[in-house]
Each structure stands twice: as structure tokens, then as C-alpha cells.
Design a protein around this motif. Structure first.
Motif, PDB file in Angstrom:
ATOM      1  N   ASN A 157       1.010  15.595 -34.897  1.00 59.09           N
ATOM      2  CA  ASN A 157       0.673  16.252 -35.886  1.00 59.09           C
ATOM      3  C   ASN A 157       0.057  15.569 -36.963  1.00 59.09           C
ATOM      4  OD1 ASN A 157       0.977  19.212 -35.446  1.00 59.09           O
ATOM      5  ND2 ASN A 157       3.319  18.922 -35.859  1.00 59.09           N
ATOM      6  N   ILE A 158       0.536  14.332 -36.987  1.00 55.99           N
ATOM      7  CA  ILE A 158       0.009  13.078 -38.009  1.00 55.99           C
ATOM      8  C   ILE A 158      -1.379  12.991 -37.918  1.00 55.99           C
ATOM      9  CG2 ILE A 158       0.261  10.967 -38.903  1.00 55.99           C
ATOM     10  CD1 ILE A 158       3.290  11.394 -38.808  1.00 55.99           C
ATOM     11  N   LEU A 159      -1.527  12.584 -36.489  1.00 55.28           N
ATOM     12  CA  LEU A 159      -3.051  12.248 -36.070  1.00 55.28           C
ATOM     13  C   LEU A 159      -3.995  13.165 -35.960  1.00 55.28           C
ATOM     14  CD1 LEU A 159      -2.015   9.833 -32.971  1.00 55.28           C
ATOM     15  CD2 LEU A 159      -2.455   9.244 -35.371  1.00 55.28           C
ATOM     16  N   LEU A 160      -3.542  14.591 -35.490  1.00 55.39           N
ATOM     17  CA  LEU A 160      -4.594  15.478 -35.248  1.00 55.39           C
ATOM     18  C   LEU A 160      -4.736  16.445 -36.584  1.00 55.39           C
ATOM     19  CD1 LEU A 160      -3.397  16.768 -31.767  1.00 55.39           C
ATOM     20  CD2 LEU A 160      -5.515  15.205 -32.583  1.00 55.39           C
ATOM     21  N   PHE A 161      -3.761  16.823 -37.199  1.00 53.84           N
ATOM     22  CA  PHE A 161      -4.007  17.775 -38.327  1.00 53.84           C
ATOM     23  C   PHE A 161      -2.622  18.003 -39.000  1.00 53.84           C
ATOM     24  CE2 PHE A 161      -4.545  22.096 -40.231  1.00 53.84           C
ATOM     25  CZ  PHE A 161      -5.945  21.949 -40.906  1.00 53.84           C
ATOM     26  N   MET A 162      -2.719  17.090 -40.317  1.00 56.63           N
ATOM     27  CA  MET A 162      -1.501  16.955 -41.018  1.00 56.63           C
ATOM     28  C   MET A 162      -0.797  18.510 -41.717  1.00 56.63           C
ATOM     29  SD  MET A 162       0.561  14.378 -42.152  1.00 56.63           S
ATOM     30  CE  MET A 162      -0.064  13.026 -42.921  1.00 56.63           C
ATOM     31  N   PRO A 163      -1.529  19.449 -41.867  1.00 55.14           N
ATOM     32  CA  PRO A 163      -0.776  20.417 -42.256  1.00 55.14           C
ATOM     33  C   PRO A 163      -0.184  21.572 -41.171  1.00 55.14           C
ATOM     34  CG  PRO A 163      -3.179  20.532 -43.199  1.00 55.14           C
ATOM     35  CD  PRO A 163      -2.990  19.367 -42.506  1.00 55.14           C
ATOM     36  N   GLY A 164      -0.465  20.687 -40.086  1.00 54.38           N
ATOM     37  CA  GLY A 164       0.568  21.369 -38.794  1.00 54.38           C
ATOM     38  C   GLY A 164       1.844  20.996 -39.055  1.00 54.38           C
ATOM     39  N   GLY A 175      10.743  25.505 -37.638  1.00 57.89           N
ATOM     40  CA  GLY A 175      11.624  24.765 -37.106  1.00 57.89           C
ATOM     41  C   GLY A 175      11.669  24.288 -35.433  1.00 57.89           C
ATOM     42  N   ALA A 176      10.132  24.517 -35.271  1.00 55.67           N
ATOM     43  CA  ALA A 176       9.612  24.177 -33.943  1.00 55.67           C
ATOM     44  C   ALA A 176       9.584  22.704 -33.816  1.00 55.67           C
ATOM     45  CB  ALA A 176       8.338  24.480 -33.471  1.00 55.67           C
ATOM     46  N   ILE A 177       9.410  21.810 -34.833  1.00 51.80           N
ATOM     47  CA  ILE A 177       9.407  20.532 -34.812  1.00 51.80           C
ATOM     48  C   ILE A 177      10.994  19.837 -34.260  1.00 51.80           C
ATOM     49  CG2 ILE A 177      10.241  19.900 -37.036  1.00 51.80           C
ATOM     50  CD1 ILE A 177       7.376  18.265 -35.346  1.00 51.80           C
ATOM     51  N   TYR A 178      11.926  20.575 -34.243  1.00 48.28           N
ATOM     52  CA  TYR A 178      13.219  20.114 -33.933  1.00 48.28           C
ATOM     53  C   TYR A 178      13.312  20.328 -32.611  1.00 48.28           C
ATOM     54  CZ  TYR A 178      13.851  20.214 -38.993  1.00 48.28           C
ATOM     55  OH  TYR A 178      13.722  20.010 -40.495  1.00 48.28           O
ATOM     56  N   SER A 197      -2.728  25.088 -35.275  1.00 53.65           N
ATOM     57  CA  SER A 197      -2.868  23.662 -35.004  1.00 53.65           C
ATOM     58  C   SER A 197      -1.661  22.865 -34.948  1.00 53.65           C
ATOM     59  CB  SER A 197      -3.940  22.985 -35.672  1.00 53.65           C
ATOM     60  OG  SER A 197      -3.273  23.095 -36.956  1.00 53.65           O
ATOM     61  N   SER A 198      -0.360  23.431 -35.003  1.00 48.63           N
ATOM     62  CA  SER A 198       0.671  22.603 -34.993  1.00 48.63           C
ATOM     63  C   SER A 198       1.223  22.353 -33.649  1.00 48.63           C
ATOM     64  CB  SER A 198       1.936  23.444 -35.827  1.00 48.63           C
ATOM     65  OG  SER A 198       1.861  24.818 -35.341  1.00 48.63           O
ATOM     66  N   CYS A 199       1.348  21.191 -33.163  1.00 49.95           N
ATOM     67  CA  CYS A 199       1.781  20.853 -31.874  1.00 49.95           C
ATOM     68  C   CYS A 199       3.139  21.278 -31.164  1.00 49.95           C
ATOM     69  CB  CYS A 199       1.651  19.387 -31.556  1.00 49.95           C
ATOM     70  SG  CYS A 199      -0.223  18.643 -31.926  1.00 49.95           S
ATOM     71  N   ALA A 200       3.938  21.135 -32.178  1.00 50.64           N
ATOM     72  CA  ALA A 200       5.399  21.677 -31.655  1.00 50.64           C
ATOM     73  C   ALA A 200       5.270  23.020 -31.403  1.00 50.64           C
ATOM     74  CB  ALA A 200       6.196  21.059 -32.766  1.00 50.64           C
ATOM     75  N   THR A 201       4.675  23.820 -32.219  1.00 51.67           N
ATOM     76  CA  THR A 201       4.764  25.436 -32.199  1.00 51.67           C
ATOM     77  C   THR A 201       4.095  25.940 -30.957  1.00 51.67           C
ATOM     78  OG1 THR A 201       4.618  25.646 -34.712  1.00 51.67           O
ATOM     79  CG2 THR A 201       4.195  27.559 -33.431  1.00 51.67           C
ATOM     80  N   ILE A 202       2.965  25.167 -30.634  1.00 53.10           N
ATOM     81  CA  ILE A 202       1.999  25.597 -29.283  1.00 53.10           C
ATOM     82  C   ILE A 202       2.866  24.974 -28.303  1.00 53.10           C
ATOM     83  CG2 ILE A 202      -0.106  25.206 -28.372  1.00 53.10           C
ATOM     84  CD1 ILE A 202      -1.407  24.727 -30.946  1.00 53.10           C
ATOM     85  N   PHE A 203       3.180  23.696 -28.188  1.00 56.89           N
ATOM     86  CA  PHE A 203       3.618  23.184 -26.817  1.00 56.89           C
ATOM     87  C   PHE A 203       5.220  23.298 -26.713  1.00 56.89           C
ATOM     88  CE2 PHE A 203      -0.504  21.375 -27.720  1.00 56.89           C
ATOM     89  CZ  PHE A 203      -1.236  21.862 -26.654  1.00 56.89           C
TER      90      PHE A 203
END
Length: 77
Positions: free
Chosen positions: A54-61, A69-72, A19-25
């Protein structure tokens, strides 16, 4: 009872990892995104859209995205 708890725990772990957005997209993670900048090097920029999602959908993401490191943002040309 024990199998129910095991199945529930498995579902939660799978959901957290997927469910982590940066990892998926975000596409493939580069070496620049994985390595922490040393002293005197510029800091990496965070993908704001993925952070907000991530904050809006699922915080542990956030934990998954920062750990991989996908968030960078990838290194600029």
C-alpha cells in the motif's frame, strides 16, 4: 465541464476503493479483524506485506485497509 469533473471524481473514488492490497488479496475479513481489542487484550498484528504494498503503490489504500480491518492478520489458531 460538470460531467467531466463528475466522471473524474468517480474514477478516483473507484480506484481508491479497489486499490487497497489487503482488501483485494487478504481474503474475507473476520470478526476478529473488525473489532478493536479492549483494554488488556493483545493488539492485532498488521500484515506487513500488504502494508508495504500500500505504501509503494497507492497510499490512500492504507485508509481503506485500516477502515475495513483487512490489514490485520486473522486470529491465530
Amino acid at each position: 465541464m460538470k460531467t467531466t469533473i463528475t466522471k473524474l471524481l468517480s474514477m478516483v473514488l473507484i480506484m481508491a476503493s479497489l486499490s487497497s492490497c489487503a482488501t483485494i488479496f487478504g481474503g474475507p475479513v473476520t470478526e476478529y479483524q473488525r473489532t478493536k481489542p479492549g483494554p488488556g487484550e493483545p493488539q492485532r498484528q498488521v500484515r506487513v506485506g500488504a502494508l508495504v504494498a500500500n505504501i509503494l503503490l497507492f497510499m490512500p489504500g492504507l485508509i481503506v485497509d485500516f477502515a475495513t480491518g483487512a490489514i490485520y492478520k486473522p486470529e491465530g489458531k
